[in-house]
Design an enzyme around this catalytic site. Structure first.
Site, PDB file in Angstrom:
ATOM      1  N   LYS A  28      85.012   5.564  77.988  1.00  0.00           N
ATOM      2  CA  LYS A  28      83.822   5.133  78.723  1.00  0.00           C
ATOM      3  C   LYS A  28      82.778   4.639  77.728  1.00  0.00           C
ATOM      4  O   LYS A  28      82.638   5.202  76.636  1.00  0.00           O
ATOM      5  CB  LYS A  28      83.253   6.305  79.524  1.00  0.00           C
ATOM      6  CG  LYS A  28      84.207   6.858  80.573  1.00  0.00           C
ATOM      7  CD  LYS A  28      84.443   5.889  81.704  1.00  0.00           C
ATOM      8  CE  LYS A  28      85.266   6.528  82.810  1.00  0.00           C
ATOM      9  NZ  LYS A  28      85.528   5.574  83.898  1.00  0.00           N
TER      10      LYS A  28
ATOM     11  N   HIS B 264      93.408   1.278  90.099  1.00  0.00           N
ATOM     12  CA  HIS B 264      92.499   2.372  89.749  1.00  0.00           C
ATOM     13  C   HIS B 264      92.998   3.722  90.260  1.00  0.00           C
ATOM     14  O   HIS B 264      93.324   3.857  91.440  1.00  0.00           O
ATOM     15  CB  HIS B 264      91.121   2.070  90.379  1.00  0.00           C
ATOM     16  CG  HIS B 264      90.154   3.209  90.334  1.00  0.00           C
ATOM     17  ND1 HIS B 264      89.770   3.908  91.457  1.00  0.00           N
ATOM     18  CD2 HIS B 264      89.509   3.782  89.287  1.00  0.00           C
ATOM     19  CE1 HIS B 264      88.904   4.847  91.112  1.00  0.00           C
ATOM     20  NE2 HIS B 264      88.732   4.804  89.804  1.00  0.00           N
TER      21      HIS B 264
HETATM   22 MG   LIG Z   1      86.894   2.492  85.950  1.00  0.00          MG
END
Ligand SMILES: [Mg+2]
Length: 382
Positions: A175, A306
């Site tokens: 991230k 996803h």
């Molecule tokens: Mg994502």
């Protein structure tokens, strides 16, 4: 003719606790709270002759009880129907609740039934779902996400890199979108150094940046040779993604937040992305996912669905162009089976259907359930 109609269904809601609270950029900017649990909606469908199919949908943070309530309300539409007529049944279920929308929460509830019907169809054919759909490959490159959250300290992140590579994963996604951009680049540099070319590397900004910041960060990240930059901008900024994709060499990925083919169509026709990332539960089931995949295929996009690898392994294996599957171990406790990893890829098992069965632990985490049959809806058998 309906030879073996749907006789009974069990619909249930379970709360899956996470080992530790999770934060991405949406939490760092105050839009969301850290994630501590995932709401799981399960649909178990049985025909008169005893054939079974299982499907699930989910919600991170709010929405779980709403999914369950909607599924409980529209579920009876399936009783007595031919489970093979998935397209017609999807339409029937969606139109039963069309007043509250043909995308979003209502279709995410329908997704659990739709996925169960596909599971049943593949089981009936005695084929893994990927084979029923027409597999393009037997194994799909997979990458790890769950080790790279913003809430993960750098040292732990680096340990996760080693653990993922040793476990046979073919990529690491971390991230980004930290309030201090230098922190993102520092972590990325450390991870790239630790990977040292052994596996692929991607980043995910979870819609954190505006257009200027995205361009600046994407340019700063070009030297890392990322496989993609995910969600650099607001998920609905189709034009912004397109402009960014034009300006940089690193491929752009997005689509996880979109809730149906109509929204994915915008992403595709605006040439916003190189990797499209539909989520079968979020777009309304496998039937809807296949519509997105068909459009993406014609635009020669790569596919990286996803979450929910238990479903997406099959869908990514069936996709003709390059595809990746996201390895999340979060759902492991819910199922009795595990996915097999080999040489950076996740292998499609020989088990028919999705190849999963619900664990005893999933039953224990169940907070609401009902049985739907010709006699109506009976609550509370979990
Ligand atoms: Mg994502």
């Amino acid at each position: 003719m309906t030879r073996d109609p749907i006789a009974e269904m069990k619909v249930s809601l379970a709360w899956l606790p996470l080992a530790q609270p999770i934060s991405d950029a949406k939490v760092f900017t105050g839009r969301q709270r850290p994630l501590t649990q995932v709401a799981m909606l399960f649909a178990e469908i049985r025909t008169e002759s005893g054939r079974e199919g299982i499907g699930f949908s989910y919600s991170k943070r709010a929405g779980g009880p709403g999914l369950y309530a909607h599924a409980r309300e529209v579920g009876p539409e399936l009783i007595g129907e031919d489970p093979n007529d998935i397209e017609r049944l999807w339409t029937k279920l969606v139109w039963a609740g069309a007043s509250v929308g043909r995308s979003g929460l209502s279709t995410q509830a329908v997704a659990a039934f739709d996925i169960a019907l596909w599971d049943m169809k593949a089981r009936r054919a005695d084929l893994p779902l990927a084979k029923l759909l027409g597999a393009s490959r037997d194994a799909v490159p997979c990458y790890n996400t769950s080790g790279g959250f913003l809430s993960t300290p750098l040292e732990e992140l680096l340990e996760n890199v080693d653990r993922s590579v040793a476990a046979g994963l073919g990529g690491i996604k971390i991230k980004v979108g930290h309030p201090d951009a230098r922190e993102d680049l520092r972590r990325l540099e450390a991870v790239a150094k630790r990977i040292d070319g052994r596996v692929a590397l991607m980043v995910d900004a979870n819609q954190q940046w505006d257009r200027a910041a995205a361009l600046r960060m994407a340019r700063a990240m070009e030297p890392f040779g990322l496989v993609w930059i995910e969600e650099p901008l607001d998920a609905y900024d189709y034009e912004g993604h397109a402009a960014l994709a034009q300006a940089i060499d690193t491929p752009i990925a997005s689509g996880e937040m979109l809730v149906g083919p109509a929204e994915h169509f915008e992403l595709i026709r605006n040439r916003s992305v190189d990797f499209i990332q539909p989520d079968a539960a979020r777009v309304g089931g496998i039937t809807q996912f296949l519509r997105v995949a068909a459009m993406a295929r014609e635009s020669h996009l790569s596919l990286a669905p996803h979450f929910a690898m238990e479903i997406h392994l099959h869908l990514a294996a069936a996709y003709p162009h390059a595809s990746w599957v996201e390895h999340f171990d979060w759902l492991d406790p819910l199922f009795n089976e595990r996915q097999q990893l080999r040489d950076g890829r996740m292998v499609v098992s020989d088990r028919p259907g999705l190849g999963v069965t619900l664990s005893e632990q999933a039953r224990q985490w169940t907070v609401a359930s009902c049985v739907i049959s010709r006699s109506g809806v009976v609550d509370g058998f979990h």
